[in-house]
Structures are given as C-alpha cells and as structure tokens.
Design a protein around this motif. Structure first.
Motif, short mmCIF file in Angstrom:
data_model
loop_
_atom_site.label_atom_id
_atom_site.label_comp_id
_atom_site.label_asym_id
_atom_site.label_seq_id
_atom_site.Cartn_x
_atom_site.Cartn_y
_atom_site.Cartn_z
N VAL A 15 76.00 21.93 20.31
CA VAL A 15 76.33 23.17 19.62
C VAL A 15 77.85 23.29 19.57
O VAL A 15 78.52 23.03 20.57
CB VAL A 15 75.71 24.39 20.34
N HIS A 16 78.37 23.69 18.41
CA HIS A 16 79.81 23.85 18.24
C HIS A 16 80.14 25.30 17.90
O HIS A 16 79.27 26.06 17.45
CB HIS A 16 80.31 22.92 17.13
N ASP A 17 81.38 25.65 18.07
CA ASP A 17 81.84 27.00 17.78
C ASP A 17 81.48 27.38 16.35
O ASP A 17 81.72 26.62 15.40
CB ASP A 17 83.35 27.09 17.98
N GLY A 18 80.85 28.55 16.18
CA GLY A 18 80.50 29.05 14.87
C GLY A 18 79.15 28.58 14.34
O GLY A 18 78.73 29.00 13.26
N ASP A 19 78.45 27.73 15.09
CA ASP A 19 77.15 27.26 14.65
C ASP A 19 76.14 28.40 14.61
O ASP A 19 76.29 29.41 15.31
CB ASP A 19 76.61 26.17 15.58
N VAL A 20 75.09 28.20 13.81
CA VAL A 20 74.01 29.17 13.71
C VAL A 20 72.74 28.50 14.19
O VAL A 20 72.32 27.46 13.66
CB VAL A 20 73.83 29.67 12.26
N LEU A 21 72.13 29.09 15.20
CA LEU A 21 70.91 28.58 15.81
C LEU A 21 69.77 29.51 15.41
O LEU A 21 69.88 30.73 15.57
CB LEU A 21 71.08 28.56 17.33
N ALA A 36 78.20 22.37 25.15
CA ALA A 36 76.86 22.94 25.28
C ALA A 36 75.90 22.32 24.27
O ALA A 36 76.29 21.85 23.20
CB ALA A 36 76.91 24.45 25.07
N THR A 37 74.63 22.33 24.64
CA THR A 37 73.56 21.84 23.78
C THR A 37 72.65 23.00 23.41
O THR A 37 72.77 24.11 23.95
CB THR A 37 72.72 20.77 24.49
N VAL A 38 71.71 22.72 22.53
CA VAL A 38 70.71 23.73 22.17
C VAL A 38 69.95 24.17 23.43
O VAL A 38 69.67 25.35 23.61
CB VAL A 38 69.75 23.19 21.08
N ALA A 39 69.63 23.23 24.31
CA ALA A 39 68.94 23.57 25.56
C ALA A 39 69.76 24.56 26.39
O ALA A 39 69.20 25.51 26.97
CB ALA A 39 68.64 22.32 26.37
N ASP A 40 71.06 24.38 26.44
CA ASP A 40 71.93 25.32 27.17
C ASP A 40 71.87 26.71 26.54
O ASP A 40 71.85 27.71 27.24
CB ASP A 40 73.38 24.81 27.18
N ARG A 84 69.03 23.12 9.86
CA ARG A 84 68.33 21.84 9.98
C ARG A 84 67.59 21.83 11.30
O ARG A 84 68.18 22.11 12.35
CB ARG A 84 69.31 20.67 9.95
N TYR A 85 66.31 21.47 11.25
CA TYR A 85 65.55 21.37 12.49
C TYR A 85 66.22 20.36 13.41
O TYR A 85 66.78 19.36 12.94
CB TYR A 85 64.11 20.97 12.22
N CYS A 86 66.18 20.65 14.72
CA CYS A 86 66.86 19.78 15.67
C CYS A 86 66.10 19.72 16.99
O CYS A 86 65.19 20.50 17.23
CB CYS A 86 68.29 20.28 15.91
#
Length: 81
Positions: free
Chosen positions: A66-72, A28-32, A58-60
């Motif tokens: 996106v990976h498991d456990g990431d914070v968006l 998955a991506t940030v868009a997803d 970090r701005y992206c």
C-alpha cells in the motif's frame, strides 16, 4: 502514509460509514491495513476471511503493498436472488 478505505454493503452498515481514512507505516501491506482496521472496527476482523479486497480498483492479495494516497475497497460477499 494515508490510505482511503471504502466499505460496502453490510460492512459499511456495521462500521457506520462507507469511507474511512487510516494512517499506515512505510512498507505497509493490505494485510497491515486490515489489521489496523480490525483493531478499531471489530466487524472488519469478523468478516476478514470472506472479504474481497481491491486496491486502486483492482482486486489484490493481502500481501500487496500500500502506498500513500491509495484507495482500498473492502467488499463483503453478496447474496440475493
């Protein structure tokens, strides 16, 4: 995989919380993530084009993976004086 989403300012008010957890598929991506959030929370879809997005502090771009456990973090534009 699970991802934490932090919401700020009027977006948090519109959604009713400043923190959500979402489930995304592998690759998955940030868009997803934004698509998934907009499906459950129309305010995300309405503000999507004006949001600043950060992944793990970090701005992206929205094509960032996106990976498991990431914070968006979804940050709406701020105005004031």
């Amino acid at each position: 995989m699970r991802c934490v989403v932090l919401l700020f300012a009027q977006l948090a008010e519109a959604v009713g919380t400043g923190r959500l957890e979402i489930e995304l598929g592998d690759g998955a991506t940030v868009a997803d993530a934004l698509d998934a959030l907009a499906g459950d929370h129309p305010a995300v879809g309405e503000m999507r084009e004006t949001l600043a997005v950060a992944l793990n502090e970090r701005y992206c771009r929205t094509d960032a993976p996106v990976h498991d456990g990431d914070v968006l973090a979804l940050i709406p534009p701020v105005s004031g004086g």
